[in-house]
Design an enzyme around this catalytic site. Structure first.
Site, PDB file in Angstrom:
ATOM      1  N   GLY A 118       0.791  -1.230   0.000  1.00  0.00           N
ATOM      2  CA  GLY A 118       0.000   0.000   0.000  1.00  0.00           C
ATOM      3  C   GLY A 118       0.821   1.275   0.000  1.00  0.00           C
ATOM      4  O   GLY A 118       0.378   2.293   0.540  1.00  0.00           O
ATOM      5  N   ARG A 146     -15.956 -14.848  -9.438  1.00  0.00           N
ATOM      6  CA  ARG A 146     -15.420 -13.479  -9.501  1.00  0.00           C
ATOM      7  C   ARG A 146     -16.559 -12.465  -9.400  1.00  0.00           C
ATOM      8  O   ARG A 146     -16.418 -11.405  -8.794  1.00  0.00           O
ATOM      9  CB  ARG A 146     -14.686 -13.264 -10.829  1.00  0.00           C
ATOM     10  CG  ARG A 146     -13.338 -13.943 -10.900  1.00  0.00           C
ATOM     11  CD  ARG A 146     -12.642 -13.618 -12.210  1.00  0.00           C
ATOM     12  NE  ARG A 146     -11.427 -14.385 -12.364  1.00  0.00           N
ATOM     13  CZ  ARG A 146     -10.233 -14.004 -11.903  1.00  0.00           C
ATOM     14  NH1 ARG A 146     -10.095 -12.863 -11.282  1.00  0.00           N
ATOM     15  NH2 ARG A 146      -9.169 -14.761 -12.077  1.00  0.00           N
ATOM     16  N   HIS A 192      -0.172   0.967 -13.110  1.00  0.00           N
ATOM     17  CA  HIS A 192       0.544  -0.204 -13.623  1.00  0.00           C
ATOM     18  C   HIS A 192       2.019   0.143 -13.818  1.00  0.00           C
ATOM     19  O   HIS A 192       2.325   1.188 -14.408  1.00  0.00           O
ATOM     20  CB  HIS A 192      -0.073  -0.654 -14.961  1.00  0.00           C
ATOM     21  CG  HIS A 192       0.573  -1.885 -15.498  1.00  0.00           C
ATOM     22  ND1 HIS A 192       0.337  -3.138 -14.965  1.00  0.00           N
ATOM     23  CD2 HIS A 192       1.472  -2.064 -16.491  1.00  0.00           C
ATOM     24  CE1 HIS A 192       1.065  -4.029 -15.610  1.00  0.00           C
ATOM     25  NE2 HIS A 192       1.766  -3.404 -16.541  1.00  0.00           N
ATOM     26  N   MET A 252      -4.509  -6.983  -6.747  1.00  0.00           N
ATOM     27  CA  MET A 252      -4.043  -8.039  -7.655  1.00  0.00           C
ATOM     28  C   MET A 252      -5.175  -8.972  -8.110  1.00  0.00           C
ATOM     29  O   MET A 252      -4.970 -10.179  -8.266  1.00  0.00           O
ATOM     30  CB  MET A 252      -2.925  -8.851  -6.975  1.00  0.00           C
ATOM     31  CG  MET A 252      -1.729  -8.004  -6.550  1.00  0.00           C
ATOM     32  SD  MET A 252      -1.049  -6.978  -7.870  1.00  0.00           S
ATOM     33  CE  MET A 252      -0.167  -8.232  -8.797  1.00  0.00           C
ATOM     34  N   ARG A 253      -6.348  -8.401  -8.355  1.00  0.00           N
ATOM     35  CA  ARG A 253      -7.460  -9.186  -8.904  1.00  0.00           C
ATOM     36  C   ARG A 253      -7.986  -8.491 -10.151  1.00  0.00           C
ATOM     37  O   ARG A 253      -8.017  -7.248 -10.192  1.00  0.00           O
ATOM     38  CB  ARG A 253      -8.618  -9.294  -7.895  1.00  0.00           C
ATOM     39  CG  ARG A 253      -8.258  -9.817  -6.534  1.00  0.00           C
ATOM     40  CD  ARG A 253      -7.860 -11.266  -6.524  1.00  0.00           C
ATOM     41  NE  ARG A 253      -8.867 -12.175  -7.047  1.00  0.00           N
ATOM     42  CZ  ARG A 253      -8.649 -13.467  -7.280  1.00  0.00           C
ATOM     43  NH1 ARG A 253      -7.455 -13.992  -7.051  1.00  0.00           N
ATOM     44  NH2 ARG A 253      -9.605 -14.242  -7.745  1.00  0.00           N
ATOM     45  N   VAL A 265      -7.096  -6.862 -19.412  1.00  0.00           N
ATOM     46  CA  VAL A 265      -6.032  -6.767 -18.408  1.00  0.00           C
ATOM     47  C   VAL A 265      -5.101  -5.617 -18.786  1.00  0.00           C
ATOM     48  O   VAL A 265      -4.355  -5.710 -19.767  1.00  0.00           O
ATOM     49  CB  VAL A 265      -5.252  -8.098 -18.294  1.00  0.00           C
ATOM     50  CG1 VAL A 265      -4.079  -7.951 -17.325  1.00  0.00           C
ATOM     51  CG2 VAL A 265      -6.177  -9.211 -17.821  1.00  0.00           C
ATOM     52  N   ASP A 266      -5.208  -4.512 -18.067  1.00  0.00           N
ATOM     53  CA  ASP A 266      -4.364  -3.316 -18.280  1.00  0.00           C
ATOM     54  C   ASP A 266      -4.527  -2.727 -19.686  1.00  0.00           C
ATOM     55  O   ASP A 266      -3.556  -2.259 -20.292  1.00  0.00           O
ATOM     56  CB  ASP A 266      -2.881  -3.651 -17.998  1.00  0.00           C
ATOM     57  CG  ASP A 266      -2.667  -4.171 -16.584  1.00  0.00           C
ATOM     58  OD1 ASP A 266      -3.306  -3.637 -15.661  1.00  0.00           O
ATOM     59  OD2 ASP A 266      -1.876  -5.107 -16.411  1.00  0.00           O
TER      60      ASP A 266
HETATM   61  C1  GRF Z   1       2.811  -1.268  -7.663  1.00  0.00           C
HETATM   62  O1  GRF Z   1       4.003  -1.475  -8.369  1.00  0.00           O
HETATM   63  C2  GRF Z   1       1.643  -1.176  -8.618  1.00  0.00           C
HETATM   64  O2  GRF Z   1       1.961  -0.545  -9.813  1.00  0.00           O
HETATM   65  C3  GRF Z   1       1.377  -2.619  -8.857  1.00  0.00           C
HETATM   66  O3  GRF Z   1       1.515  -3.224  -7.588  1.00  0.00           O
HETATM   67  C4  GRF Z   1       2.428  -2.458  -6.816  1.00  0.00           C
HETATM   68  C5  GRF Z   1       1.732  -2.069  -5.558  1.00  0.00           C
HETATM   69  O4  GRF Z   1       2.575  -1.424  -4.661  1.00  0.00           O
HETATM   70  N1  GRF Z   1       0.098  -2.800  -9.503  1.00  0.00           N
HETATM   71  P1  GRF Z   1       1.988  -0.807  -3.317  1.00  0.00           P
HETATM   72  O5  GRF Z   1       1.109  -1.862  -2.668  1.00  0.00           O
HETATM   73  O6  GRF Z   1       1.200   0.440  -3.657  1.00  0.00           O
HETATM   74  O7  GRF Z   1       3.193  -0.511  -2.489  1.00  0.00           O
END
Ligand code: GRF
Length: 214
Positions: free
Chosen positions: A16, A69, A113, A94-95, A148-149
């Protein structure tokens, strides 16, 4: 600061630090927003402690507790609606979200990203850039769509890959840029300067950034 603060819902899965950058910018008066809730799909996400230390409500919604989901996303939508979130920030979440989520917050979901999209979408973009031998990578803030992205790009910034970089060093350098870029993108949205243009001739939808009225 003029106008009502933008109400944010922030979704995380990990440490975070991007959430921390948002909270710091709000605290410093550089971002006219409020984090109404932080939701994590992992109970041990470090970002939950950051939120709690800032007095922000948190909620853990584990994807493992849901049969699909869509059912997981429906619960996320409920939590975010109940909290009054207007803009949803995926900050290391991460989902992959489904249409159930995206239809509830149309063009109101942004993601950070760690690559210059469309290069290196998906997981571990830092390792992908290193493995390719890139001399420059970077980060992208974009609206989320069903891919995805793949959604419309709001802001991007390049970051050099240096001789001797490993994944950890590159990721650390990228994070510094991510933090600033994410805050800038949210600030632009909060100021009403970000518009998603409809696609023409079957092309991609694109973001236009309006002039600073100040
Ligand atoms: C970051 O690199 C973000 O771009 C990626 O996951 C990481 C999260 O980092 N999707 P954090 O939890 O904000 O430190």
């Amino acid at each position: 600061m003029a106008g009502a603060a933008l109400d944010l819902g922030v979704l995380i899965s990990g440490s975070g630090t991007n959430l921390g950058a948002i909270l710091a910018a709000i605290e410093a008066g550089r971002l006219n927003a409020r984090v109404r809730v932080v939701v994590s799909n992992k109970a041990d996400a470090g970002g939950l402690t950051r939120a709690q230390n800032a007095g922000v409500p948190t909620k853990v919604v584990s994807h493992k507790d849901y049969g699909s989901r869509e059912a997981f996303d429906a619960e996320l939508v409920k939590v975010l609606h109940d909290a009054g979130a207007q803009l949803i920030v995926l900050a290391g979440f991460m989902r992959v979200v489904t249409p159930v989520f995206l239809e509830a917050f149309r063009d109101r979901v942004v993601n950070i990203h760690p690559a210059l999209l469309p290069a290196f979408p998906g997981v571990d973009a830092q390792a992908q850039a290193l493995a390719y031998g890139c001399k420059v990578t970077g980060c992208t803030v974009h609206f989320v769509d069903t891919g995805v992205d793949t959604g419309p790009i709001i802001l991007q910034e390049a970051v050099p890959v240096l001789e001797g970089d490993d994944r950890a060093r590159l990721a650390e350098r990228l994070l510094v840029t991510e933090h600033a870029l994410l805050v800038r993108a949210i600030d632009l949205i909060a100021k009403g300067r970000v518009t998603v243009k409809p696609s023409s001739n079957g092309g991609r939808r694109r973001v236009s950034i309006g002039a600073d009225p100040a």
